[in-house]
Design a protein around this motif. Structure first.
Motif, PDB file in Angstrom:
ATOM      1  N   ILE A 145      51.218  26.526 -11.784  1.00  0.00           N
ATOM      2  CA  ILE A 145      51.787  27.717 -11.142  1.00  0.00           C
ATOM      3  C   ILE A 145      51.448  27.636  -9.664  1.00  0.00           C
ATOM      4  O   ILE A 145      50.274  27.569  -9.307  1.00  0.00           O
ATOM      5  CB  ILE A 145      51.176  29.018 -11.707  1.00  0.00           C
ATOM      6  N   ILE A 146      52.427  27.652  -8.827  1.00  0.00           N
ATOM      7  CA  ILE A 146      52.197  27.606  -7.381  1.00  0.00           C
ATOM      8  C   ILE A 146      52.548  28.971  -6.812  1.00  0.00           C
ATOM      9  O   ILE A 146      53.694  29.409  -6.924  1.00  0.00           O
ATOM     10  CB  ILE A 146      53.037  26.507  -6.717  1.00  0.00           C
ATOM     11  N   PRO A 147      51.578  29.631  -6.212  1.00  0.00           N
ATOM     12  CA  PRO A 147      51.923  30.939  -5.626  1.00  0.00           C
ATOM     13  C   PRO A 147      52.805  30.749  -4.398  1.00  0.00           C
ATOM     14  O   PRO A 147      52.759  29.716  -3.736  1.00  0.00           O
ATOM     15  CB  PRO A 147      50.563  31.525  -5.241  1.00  0.00           C
ATOM     16  N   ALA A 148      53.591  31.786  -4.093  1.00  0.00           N
ATOM     17  CA  ALA A 148      54.524  31.710  -2.975  1.00  0.00           C
ATOM     18  C   ALA A 148      53.834  31.296  -1.688  1.00  0.00           C
ATOM     19  O   ALA A 148      54.385  30.533  -0.898  1.00  0.00           O
ATOM     20  CB  ALA A 148      55.249  33.048  -2.793  1.00  0.00           C
ATOM     21  N   GLY A 149      52.628  31.782  -1.478  1.00  0.00           N
ATOM     22  CA  GLY A 149      51.912  31.462  -0.249  1.00  0.00           C
ATOM     23  C   GLY A 149      51.689  29.973  -0.063  1.00  0.00           C
ATOM     24  O   GLY A 149      51.454  29.517   1.058  1.00  0.00           O
ATOM     25  N   GLU A 150      51.760  29.212  -1.154  1.00  0.00           N
ATOM     26  CA  GLU A 150      51.512  27.770  -1.060  1.00  0.00           C
ATOM     27  C   GLU A 150      52.780  26.953  -1.268  1.00  0.00           C
ATOM     28  O   GLU A 150      52.727  25.719  -1.305  1.00  0.00           O
ATOM     29  CB  GLU A 150      50.463  27.348  -2.102  1.00  0.00           C
TER      30      GLU A 150
END
Lengths: 289, 775, 159
Positions: A145-150
């Motif tokens: 899962i990649i958060p939007a910030g990354e």
């Protein structure tokens, strides 16, 4: 112009896709094709392999789960726009999609495709960043899962690894009655936005802002949240919020210049549009009596 | 002119086929054994080719051949003949069919690649390697004019190809005694063609007879034939040129192109049919455009707003070659003084070579440029004097009672230009009435409440139409009673077939469905010129009228003899010649045609000539002048700078209307094109002559979402200069449109805002201008 | 490049054909299947001339590969109306002079055909936005817009 020659592959399963990504050099995933095919037809890119993922089951669809609303990467933009779940729970996304391309584009284009291609002026990645969406990515060994910030690594550059593909986006909807605003400017309908703004607001039972998300897109090479301006809104009464910090923050971005517009104008527009988005968010924010 | 059909808004005969997807455009042509062509084009703006290596390319899949200019040496050599020779162009500046040694703009064709598919041809073209000696390039006409500039052609000592001048009267004297003189600088950009169908050619050589057949998406099939025949040293009779359905022309398809020659040469050399279809990338770099003119003008005027004289100078971007001679800059000069009754005029144009694709007329040629200049000057005068913009026009226009009015200018052939008819003040008054100019300030105030700046713009124009020399038509009635019209006039969507059918059906008393039109095929009609300059209704339309009336006269003469009735007692109706008042006493046209087609052993009655047919050429030896007045309202968003054209009203006089539906369509399409020029279309190059706007993501054509409804009102002053009393209508919409929109934006920004001497303008301009007013 | 077999429904008829994976749908329709009503204007997804309907939705055929229509339903301009009889939308184009050169027309028709199926009572602005992905250089759009509005209101009157 005709696209350069390529080998065409049509995986029927995620496993087949994974294997292809692992073994094929200079390969591109063909999702909706609305960004990829123009580049191929213009011979701007010439992949040796094209991997058509349109037949892999269960990559499209909008599902409400306990962890949020999941939208499969292959969900057509037209379907996202028409979805009652999106309209009621993720109204910012619905607002943004009205500006995406034209009827024909949305019929084939996918939300995942847009979020992987990452044109700086693209609306869907901007909304993902505003909503702090999670990018569910599959690779040879694992899902992550990649958060939007990354997610945004640079101009047209996502955090997807070479052998990975985007499975789905997961959104945690804001509270019922939250305020949402979206504004962009382009000279003609459906054109790439010169700049745009998005805003989300929640208020507590005392009518004070309890949560805010502000974002400018089309200005820098990736969409930009405006965290200081967001912080300045917290605790303020709904009708007493000051728009100026958001406008100033947008105007201070390191705007791109191109053959059509100057950085100055883009910055100016960024300010205008975040103001409009924030005003719209304030107007749509339900007041509790 | 009246009749059952002339003047009625009938739906077009062209439509059913096109709507059903049964159009036949050049890319729809398939011939057995056909090869597909792609061009190797220059990716650099100026250079000399040292070597071309085709060895890798030839080995690629599907390849048949690759030719350069050297490969054609046994067939033909040298530069292409000039389309429009001009005394000022002592040495024509034309392309070779494929680049000779020196290449002078990005996109110039260097080699032709033939393969089994277009995709394979493109693959091979990409594998051709060139060794190039790069030469300095110049892309800005103002810079190119300077002696120190790089030379667009290395062998020319100067980039100034010609200096053209025009004028009349004593400018010095008029300027000396005028109350006011102002100087303004103008920067006018018009854009490209962008017909939705790109260009295309299919060439085929008959292996037995050696006859050459060309199908080309062109406005000038007869010019293609003529110049190809000259170049190949063939009789024109050995070359057949046809135009299939053409998906828009707008001017640039009137040129004779290097690709037409290269494809023909390739067909001759390969002995195979060859098809080349231009793609949109090629269209951006290889189809002619208009681009820039920079003008400095002085205007002399009086306290009462009367404009008396104009003088000044233009730098005109010609591009790298002059395949169309000097027609474009000549049109700029010839379009003065527009509707203005000037006492003196003194203008010169430097025609300057640049290393960009050549410029040639795009809808309106330079008439829109001149309308922009004149209308901006009139607004400028008004602003200076604090007068109404309309008043300046009323004081300065040629008045109706002055018609026919000799302007002082001379036509291309040296004859004096005189406006035949028209009432420019009445047109302006009418358009102001129709847009409710009187109520505008209230609308402006209401817009301000919504946070918008609303402006009203006006612009007038005069358009020379019906350019000579001629077009022709033949009209024949068949023994089946059908009417066949053949004409050299080509069409690109103007509804000519319908218009001609209307004229002939009226003359011969038949139904529209009984009329067929065969057009723009050199094998079916001997002569033609070109579909340009709003000339076909006048020339070909008049030819159809004349020919149809000759046929009518012949039919009446036959019937008179057969029925033993005086000719004056006969009329044509329902496919027959009938006695007036006694319908059943008749001779059918089909019967007349059958008799006049002859039969063994039968003598034709009354010594009549065979064939119920006639040919006529209407030679237009005097221009006829359409004119119009436009008014529009725009709203400007002061925050984003967005400009929205909200209302657009046209008053237009093109004489008699053959079909109002068709004329209105021409006007509306032309206006939208002009709005595109005002607000959207900009072809951008860098200093090295590299085009930067080569897709529809960078070059903006007007879309339905931003266009207003356009209200059209007609004044119909029949032209005295042709038998059907028409004036051309194809460009009258475009000519004043950009001027009108700019006038409106300037009005929206208010008296503290800038005088706007350029187009296109953008939302960025508006924001910058507003910031200057109120920092 | 090896061809692939595609099976699809074209204008109501089940078809099977071989397609070069490299070929886009527009070229396939025009040159492999001989349906030249669909036109190619830009090949980079902007002009809309190549619009056809795939599985009910209007798409730019220059941006789809021919092999992608396997199992799909495809409708082209040739499917409108009946032999010798124009559909009401086509007729409205003629009545309103919504075409001049005819090149953008098939794309306009298919965009509007798909649009009017799902938006039976559009406003003028709705129509203008619906065709904002279709470029016309000839007409100035007004006749096209009016044709769509007339067709919609005629349908509404009938039902």
């Amino acid at each position: 112009m005709k696209a350069s020659p390529f080998q065409y592959h049509r995986p029927q399963t995620r496993e087949e896709l994974g294997a292809m990504l692992a073994h094929l050099e200079n390969a591109k995933i063909l999702a909706g094709g609305q960004s990829l095919m123009p580049m191929m037809n213009l011979r701007v890119i010439a992949p040796d392999h094209l991997i058509d993922i349109n037949r892999i089951p269960d990559l499209a669809g909008i599902r409400e789960t306990t962890e949020g609303i999941e939208i499969g990467a292959m969900t057509r933009q037209a379907d996202v726009l028409a979805s009652p779940v999106v309209r009621s729970r993720l109204p910012l996304l619905a607002r943004a999609l009205e500006h995406v391309g034209h009827i024909q584009t949305r019929a084939r284009g996918t939300i995942g495709g847009s979020c992987c291609h990452l044109d700086p002026s693209a609306e869907q990645p901007a909304v993902c960043a505003t909503l702090d969406a999670e990018f569910i990515v599959s690779g040879p060994d694992r899902r992550r899962i990649i958060p939007a910030g990354e997610w945004f690594e640079g101009l047209l550059q996502s955090a997807l690894g070479d052998q990975e593909f985007l499975e789905a986006l997961r959104f945690k909807p804001w509270g019922k009655g939250h305020g949402h605003g979206f504004a962009e400017y382009a000279r003609r309908h459906g054109d790439f936005a010169i700049a745009g703004g998005a805003a989300l607001l929640e208020a507590d039972k005392n009518g004070r802002i309890s949560r805010a998300a502000l974002l400018s897109f089309g200005v820098e090479s990736a969409p930009r949240r405006l965290p200081d301006a967001e912080a300045s809104l917290i605790g303020r009464p709904i009708d007493g919020i000051d728009l100026e910090p958001a406008v100033a923050a947008a105007r201070a971005l390191d705007a791109m210049a191109d053959v059509q517009v100057t950085a100055d104008y883009r910055r100016h527009l960024a300010g205008v549009l975040i103001r409009r988005a924030l005003e719209e968010a304030r107007t749509t924010l339900e007041r509790r009596s | 002119m009246s009749g059952r059909f002339f003047g009625t808004a009938i739906t077009r005969v062209e439509d059913a086929r096109l709507l059903a997807g049964k159009g036949h455009y050049v890319d729809d042509i398939e011939l057995p054994g056909m090869l597909h062509a792609a061009f190797v084009r220059a990716s650099f703006a100026h250079g000399r080719i040292r070597t071309i290596d085709v060895s890798d390319a030839l080995a690629m899949p599907g390849m048949a051949a690759i030719y350069t200019m050297a490969d054609f040496a046994d067939i033909a050599q040298g530069p292409m003949p000039p389309m429009a020779p001009h005394p000022l162009l002592k040495t024509p500046i034309t392309y070779h069919p494929l680049a000779d040694t020196e290449v002078r703009h990005v996109g110039e064709a260097i080699a032709i690649v033939l393969a089994d598919t277009r995709a394979h041809a493109e693959d091979a073209a990409a594998a051709v390697t060139l060794d190039v000696e790069h030469l300095p390039a110049v892309s800005d006409a103002v810079l190119a004019r300077e002696a120190s500039s790089p030379k667009a052609h290395s062998e020319h000592p100067s980039n100034i190809v010609a200096t053209m001048a025009a004028g009349f009267g004593d400018c010095a004297a008029v300027f000396a005694k005028a109350h006011h003189v102002l100087t303004e600088h103008f920067d006018i950009h018009r854009g490209g063609c962008h017909a939705m169908e790109c260009r295309g050619v299919v060439a085929n050589i008959d292996l037995l007879s050696d006859a050459l057949t060309i199908s080309t998406s062109s406005q000038s099939p007869y010019m293609v034939r003529r110049h190809l025949a000259t170049y190949l040293k063939r009789d024109e009779n050995d070359i057949r040129v046809m135009t299939p359905d053409v998906g828009g022309g707008f001017g640039p398809k009137a040129n004779v192109y290097a690709e037409e020659f290269a494809v023909a040469l390739a067909a001759i050399k390969s002995r195979r049919p060859v098809k080349w279809i231009e793609d949109r990338q090629e269209h951006f770099v290889a189809t002619t455009q208009q681009r820039g003119q920079v003008w400095t003008l002085d205007v002399a005027f009086d306290n009462d707003g009367r404009m008396r004289a104009i003088r000044g100078h233009c730098i005109h971007d010609n591009g790298a070659y002059a395949p169309y001679g000097l027609i474009l800059p000549a049109t700029a000069l010839a379009s003065f003084p527009g509707p203005y009754a000037l006492e003196a005029l003194d203008l010169s144009v430097d025609v300057v070579l640049t290393n960009l694709v050549p410029t040639s007329p795009v809808r309106g040629a330079c008439r829109p440029n001149v309308a922009f200049l004149l209308e901006r000057l009139a607004d400028r005068v008004a602003r200076h004097l604090g007068m109404d913009r309309q008043e300046v026009r009323r004081r300065s226009f040629v008045r109706a009672e002055q018609m026919p009015y000799a302007t002082g200018m001379k036509a291309r052939d040296g004859s004096p230009i005189s406006y035949d008819s028209g009432d420019y003040v009445a047109a302006l008054n009418l358009v102001l009435d129709k847009i409710d100019a009187a109520g505008f300030e209230a609308r402006r105030a209401e817009a301000k409440k919504r946070g918008k700046l609303r402006g009203l713009g006006i612009a007038s124009c005069v358009e020379d139409t019906g350019l000579g020399p001629f077009e022709g038509a033949s009209v024949r009635v068949t023994p089946a009673g059908k009417v066949i019209i053949a004409t050299g006039a080509s069409s690109q969507g103007q509804g000519h077939r319908t218009a001609f059918a209307q004229i002939a059906a009226d003359a011969l008393g038949v139904e529209l469905e009984d009329v067929t039109v065969e057009a723009a095929d050199t094998a079916k009609f001997p002569l033609g010129i070109s579909t340009i300059g709003s000339r076909i209704a006048v020339t070909a339309g008049s030819s159809v009228q004349l020919a149809a009336h000759k046929v009518r006269a012949k039919a009446i003469a036959f019937a008179s003899h057969q029925l033993e009735v005086g000719e004056h007692d006969l009329e044509l109706e329902g496919g027959a010649v009938r006695v007036k008042g006694i319908r059943e006493m008749k001779v059918k046209l089909s019967e007349i045609a059958r008799v006049l087609a002859g039969n063994t052993g039968m003598t034709l009655p009354n010594d009549m000539e065979p064939d119920l047919a006639a040919t006529a050429y209407f030679n237009s030896n005097a221009l006829t002048f359409a004119y119009g007045a436009n008014a529009c309202e725009v709203e400007v968003d002061p925050d984003t700078g967005d400009i929205r054209v909200d209302r657009y009203v046209v008053v237009h006089d093109c004489g008699n209307l053959i079909n109002p539906l068709i004329v209105d369509g021409q006007i509306r399409g032309g206006i939208v094109h002009g709005i595109g020029n005002a607000l959207f279309e900009r072809m951008i190059y860098d200093e090295e002559g590299q085009p930067l706007t080569t897709t529809y993501g960078d070059y903006f054509l007007p879309l339905a979402s931003e266009m207003p409804r356009i209200e059209v009102h007609h004044m119909e002053t029949p032209s005295p200069r042709n038998p059907i009393g028409v004036k051309g209508a194809g460009e009258g919409g475009t000519i004043p449109a950009a001027a009108c929109v700019i006038s409106a934006v300037e009005d929206a920004l208010g008296p503290k805002g800038p005088f706007i001497p350029l187009h296109p303008i953008s939302s960025q301009h508006v924001v910058q201008w507003l910031a200057a007013i109120d920092p | 490049m090896t061809e692939r077999s595609v099976t699809f429904t074209l204008n109501g008829e089940r078809r099977e054909a071989n397609a070069d994976p490299r070929m886009h749908l527009g070229d396939f329709l025009r040159h492999s299947l001989g349906l030249t009503g669909t036109h190619i204007g830009c090949e980079h997804g902007a002009c809309g001339a190549c619009t056809v309907i795939v599985d009910g939705a209007p798409v730019r055929s220059c941006l789809m590969l021919a092999v992608q229509i396997d199992g799909c339903t495809v409708e082209t301009v040739e499917s409108l109306g009946k032999p010798g009889e124009l559909s009401p939308l086509q007729q409205a184009f003629a009545t309103n002079h919504g075409l001049q050169c005819g090149f953008c027309t098939p794309g306009m028709l298919m965009t509007l055909e798909a649009f009017l199926r799902v938006t039976p009572a559009p406003s003028e602005q709705d129509v203008r936005i619906a065709i904002s992905g279709n470029i016309c250089r000839c007409t100035g759009y007004q006749g096209i817009v009016q044709a769509a509005l007339d067709t919609a209101s005629a349908r509404a009157n009938q039902s």
